[in-house]
Design a protein around this motif. Structure first.
Motif, mmCIF file in Angstrom:
data_model
loop_
_atom_site.group_PDB
_atom_site.id
_atom_site.type_symbol
_atom_site.label_atom_id
_atom_site.label_comp_id
_atom_site.label_asym_id
_atom_site.label_seq_id
_atom_site.Cartn_x
_atom_site.Cartn_y
_atom_site.Cartn_z
ATOM 1 N N ARG A 129 0.871 -1.176 0.000
ATOM 2 C CA ARG A 129 0.000 0.000 0.000
ATOM 3 C C ARG A 129 0.908 1.225 0.000
ATOM 4 O O ARG A 129 1.352 1.693 1.057
ATOM 5 C CB ARG A 129 -0.926 0.010 1.221
ATOM 6 N N SER A 130 1.180 1.758 -1.184
ATOM 7 C CA SER A 130 2.138 2.862 -1.293
ATOM 8 C C SER A 130 1.647 4.132 -0.619
ATOM 9 O O SER A 130 2.451 4.996 -0.245
ATOM 10 C CB SER A 130 2.453 3.139 -2.761
ATOM 11 N N SER A 131 0.327 4.263 -0.472
ATOM 12 C CA SER A 131 -0.214 5.474 0.145
ATOM 13 C C SER A 131 -0.193 5.417 1.669
ATOM 14 O O SER A 131 -0.399 6.425 2.337
ATOM 15 C CB SER A 131 -1.653 5.697 -0.329
ATOM 16 N N ALA A 132 0.046 4.235 2.224
ATOM 17 C CA ALA A 132 0.000 4.065 3.676
ATOM 18 C C ALA A 132 1.221 4.712 4.331
ATOM 19 O O ALA A 132 2.291 4.814 3.719
ATOM 20 C CB ALA A 132 -0.055 2.582 4.036
ATOM 21 N N PRO A 133 1.084 5.141 5.588
ATOM 22 C CA PRO A 133 2.257 5.684 6.280
ATOM 23 C C PRO A 133 3.327 4.620 6.459
ATOM 24 O O PRO A 133 3.033 3.440 6.618
ATOM 25 C CB PRO A 133 1.683 6.136 7.631
ATOM 26 N N ARG A 134 4.556 5.055 6.425
ATOM 27 C CA ARG A 134 5.692 4.168 6.675
ATOM 28 C C ARG A 134 5.893 4.098 8.189
ATOM 29 O O ARG A 134 6.205 5.119 8.821
ATOM 30 C CB ARG A 134 6.935 4.700 5.969
ATOM 31 N N ILE A 135 5.711 2.913 8.745
ATOM 32 C CA ILE A 135 5.740 2.733 10.197
ATOM 33 C C ILE A 135 7.040 2.055 10.612
ATOM 34 O O ILE A 135 7.499 1.115 9.955
ATOM 35 C CB ILE A 135 4.542 1.887 10.662
ATOM 36 N N GLY A 136 7.635 2.534 11.694
ATOM 37 C CA GLY A 136 8.854 1.935 12.222
ATOM 38 C C GLY A 136 8.603 1.254 13.557
ATOM 39 O O GLY A 136 7.743 1.667 14.333
ATOM 40 N N PHE A 137 9.346 0.193 13.811
ATOM 41 C CA PHE A 137 9.344 -0.476 15.115
ATOM 42 C C PHE A 137 10.789 -0.582 15.591
ATOM 43 O O PHE A 137 11.684 -0.969 14.825
ATOM 44 C CB PHE A 137 8.729 -1.874 15.020
ATOM 45 N N ILE A 138 10.990 -0.254 16.860
ATOM 46 C CA ILE A 138 12.344 -0.188 17.412
ATOM 47 C C ILE A 138 12.384 -0.937 18.746
ATOM 48 O O ILE A 138 11.464 -0.811 19.574
ATOM 49 C CB ILE A 138 12.771 1.277 17.641
ATOM 50 N N ALA A 139 13.436 -1.701 18.951
ATOM 51 C CA ALA A 139 13.665 -2.367 20.235
ATOM 52 C C ALA A 139 15.156 -2.287 20.542
ATOM 53 O O ALA A 139 15.983 -2.131 19.636
ATOM 54 C CB ALA A 139 13.201 -3.819 20.193
ATOM 55 N N HIS A 140 15.487 -2.411 21.814
ATOM 56 C CA HIS A 140 16.903 -2.342 22.175
ATOM 57 C C HIS A 140 17.457 -3.716 22.518
ATOM 58 O O HIS A 140 16.746 -4.601 22.998
ATOM 59 C CB HIS A 140 17.163 -1.325 23.288
ATOM 60 N N LEU A 141 18.739 -3.885 22.250
ATOM 61 C CA LEU A 141 19.409 -5.167 22.363
ATOM 62 C C LEU A 141 19.880 -5.475 23.777
ATOM 63 O O LEU A 141 20.051 -6.652 24.127
ATOM 64 C CB LEU A 141 20.632 -5.187 21.437
ATOM 65 N N ASP A 142 20.124 -4.441 24.576
ATOM 66 C CA ASP A 142 20.754 -4.669 25.874
ATOM 67 C C ASP A 142 19.735 -4.989 26.961
ATOM 68 O O ASP A 142 18.571 -4.574 26.907
ATOM 69 C CB ASP A 142 21.590 -3.461 26.298
ATOM 70 N N ALA A 156 11.479 -9.203 24.764
ATOM 71 C CA ALA A 156 10.101 -9.506 24.393
ATOM 72 C C ALA A 156 9.704 -8.686 23.174
ATOM 73 O O ALA A 156 9.027 -9.170 22.264
ATOM 74 C CB ALA A 156 9.157 -9.222 25.562
ATOM 75 N N ALA A 157 10.155 -7.430 23.130
ATOM 76 C CA ALA A 157 9.856 -6.575 21.977
ATOM 77 C C ALA A 157 10.534 -7.092 20.720
ATOM 78 O O ALA A 157 9.952 -7.073 19.623
ATOM 79 C CB ALA A 157 10.298 -5.146 22.266
ATOM 80 N N ILE A 158 11.775 -7.543 20.853
ATOM 81 C CA ILE A 158 12.470 -8.098 19.687
ATOM 82 C C ILE A 158 11.691 -9.291 19.137
ATOM 83 O O ILE A 158 11.498 -9.431 17.924
ATOM 84 C CB ILE A 158 13.908 -8.500 20.062
ATOM 85 N N ALA A 159 11.215 -10.161 20.056
ATOM 86 C CA ALA A 159 10.441 -11.332 19.634
ATOM 87 C C ALA A 159 9.147 -10.914 18.945
ATOM 88 O O ALA A 159 8.730 -11.530 17.948
ATOM 89 C CB ALA A 159 10.147 -12.225 20.837
ATOM 90 N N VAL A 160 8.489 -9.882 19.449
ATOM 91 C CA VAL A 160 7.252 -9.394 18.839
ATOM 92 C C VAL A 160 7.525 -8.905 17.424
ATOM 93 O O VAL A 160 6.807 -9.251 16.469
ATOM 94 C CB VAL A 160 6.634 -8.268 19.697
ATOM 95 N N ILE A 161 8.558 -8.100 17.257
ATOM 96 C CA ILE A 161 8.845 -7.523 15.943
ATOM 97 C C ILE A 161 9.237 -8.610 14.942
ATOM 98 O O ILE A 161 8.769 -8.625 13.794
ATOM 99 C CB ILE A 161 9.957 -6.465 16.073
ATOM 100 N N MET A 162 10.084 -9.534 15.372
ATOM 101 C CA MET A 162 10.515 -10.593 14.458
ATOM 102 C C MET A 162 9.363 -11.528 14.087
ATOM 103 O O MET A 162 9.260 -11.971 12.937
ATOM 104 C CB MET A 162 11.666 -11.378 15.088
ATOM 105 N N THR A 163 8.493 -11.805 15.040
ATOM 106 C CA THR A 163 7.324 -12.639 14.745
ATOM 107 C C THR A 163 6.375 -11.920 13.800
ATOM 108 O O THR A 163 5.801 -12.530 12.882
ATOM 109 C CB THR A 163 6.599 -13.031 16.041
#
Length: 415
Positions: free
Chosen positions: A69-82, A145-152
């Motif tokens: 969907r080219s018109s849709a907003p580009r959404i980012g997800f961020i998690a930290h490794l440490d 947990a956030a990393i797992a959510v994003i990767m899933t």
């Protein structure tokens, strides 16, 4: 494998890599395990068909899942490794326990228990599977947990499912000053807005947090032998104590809550000649935050005049700022998050965060980045726990953000 099993399997795999940050290091990342985890995630992203995957020597990982969907907003997800260093083991040994309304034994050999009387927040999860550590470490749901959510999420998105471009970033050393987020190259992360998944219980949403600064005050005294000390000796330790006495004893972390700010004198190292005092400054209100920083300088001047043969020097530097100050002009991210929770029937718990997340640094850099829940409780504690159903709801929220985003254009209007 079902979604629940995949979330848990990924979480267990990621926490098996020791990635505790090290505040004494000036290197980015501050610990080698973070780079190890970054490389693993980059490999997994490539195997999932994510485009433009990069991982650099600073353990910053980026990639993009191209949308349909080219018109849709580009959404980012961020998690930290440490994971955080609170004086416990860096080795995390997660386990799943069924909570049946009784105290949970985390470690029989060491007699470590998660007791209901001390942690009544577990009561609503009776009859559910709970992920815990063995009591010798934190659990690491903050933030794996956030990393797992994003990767899933990336693994489960079907080609036919409508969504815009989804950018992902994994960054190091959030726990020691948001260092990774401050180093993230936003020119390679060109989303319209983003989300960190880095707060606690089901439904928690953070759209405001502390303004934060750290400071150091250096007191230089005059050393002398006691036999000839009168009128000569200037004790830098007493200078530091006199300095702290000018601040309200109730204006501290242990005496404040909600949106109340504070000074936190948290480290003092002294000898005969010099004392170094470190302070953390926090306030939600920007003007009060500035007043607090000015207060440090005013008291420095008073102590300097009180000890004319000694000297006092100080420095204060901002650490992060209130997300809310940067969302006022662009609330698309917050509105989309609220709509996602409504669609899922999750009651939102707006939490003024008495701390910071990577979203605070990113919002200040021009990328609006609210924060939502992992589902876990008791971050930074050996009694951190993650109810599996709440973990699933975090995943469902991320998925719903992508789904609802596809229904709108980049300006937030329904397509």
């Amino acid at each position: 494998m079902g979604i629940r099993d995949e979330l848990v399997a990924r979480f267990f795999r990621y926490v098996a890599i020791e990635s505790q940050s090290n505040a004494t290091s000036t290197h980015l990342p501050s610990s080698p395990g973070q780079l190890e985890l970054a490389k693993l995630l980059a490999e997994e992203l490539r195997s999932l068909g994510v485009d433009d995957v990069v991982v650099d020597e600073q353990a910053i990982v980026m990639g993009v899942k191209r949308g349909n969907r080219s018109s849709a907003p580009r959404i980012g997800f961020i998690a930290h490794l440490d994971t955080v260093d609170v004086g416990l083991s860096a080795v995390i040994r997660p386990q799943i326990k069924r909570f049946e309304g009784r105290d949970l034994c985390l470690n029989p050999a060491k007699d470590i228990w998660l007791r209901i009387a001390e942690h009544p927040e577990i009561i609503p999860w009776q009859g559910e599977d709970i992920i815990v550590s063995n009591g010798t470490s934190v659990l690491g749901a903050d933030n794996k947990a956030a990393i797992a959510v994003i990767m899933t999420l990336l693994a489960r998105l079907e080609p036919s499912q409508p969504h815009g471009d989804i950018f992902v970033a994994f960054v190091p050393d959030e726990e020691i000053g948001l260092r990774g987020a401050k180093a993230l190259d936003l020119s390679r992360f060109p989303c319209d807005f983003a989300y960190t998944i880095d707060c606690c219980e089901l439904g928690e949403v953070v759209v405001e947090n502390f303004n934060a600064a750290s400071g150091e005050i250096v007191f230089t005294g005059v050393s002398a032998h006691p036999m000839s000390a009168k009128g000569v000796l200037v004790n830098p330790l007493l200078m530091a104590l006199d300095f702290m006495s000018h601040f309200d004893r109730s204006d501290t972390p242990e005496c404040t809550e909600k949106r109340e700010g504070y000074f936190w004198f948290k480290d003092l190292v002294a000898n005969d000649s010099e004392a170094r005092l470190k302070v953390m400054i926090r306030d939600f209100d920007k003007s009060k935050f500035e007043q607090r920083k000015q207060r440090i300088g005013e008291v420095v001047e008073r102590i300097a005049s009180q000890y004319p043969s000694g000297s006092v020097q100080y420095s204060v530097a901002d650490t992060y700022h209130n997300i809310g100050d940067y969302l006022q002009g662009d609330n698309r991210s917050a509105e989309l998050l609220f709509n996602a929770l409504d669609r899922l029937g999750i009651a939102k718990k707006l939490t003024p965060m008495r701390g910071g997340t990577d979203g605070a640094a990113l919002s200040a850099r021009g990328l609006p980045t609210p924060n939502f829940f992992t589902g876990a409780y008791n971050f930074h504690s050996r009694f951190e726990f993650l109810p599996v159903p709440a973990f699933e709801k975090s995943y469902e929220t991320a998925l719903m953000l992508c789904t609802l985003g596809a229904e709108h254009d980049s300006d937030g209007q329904r397509a």
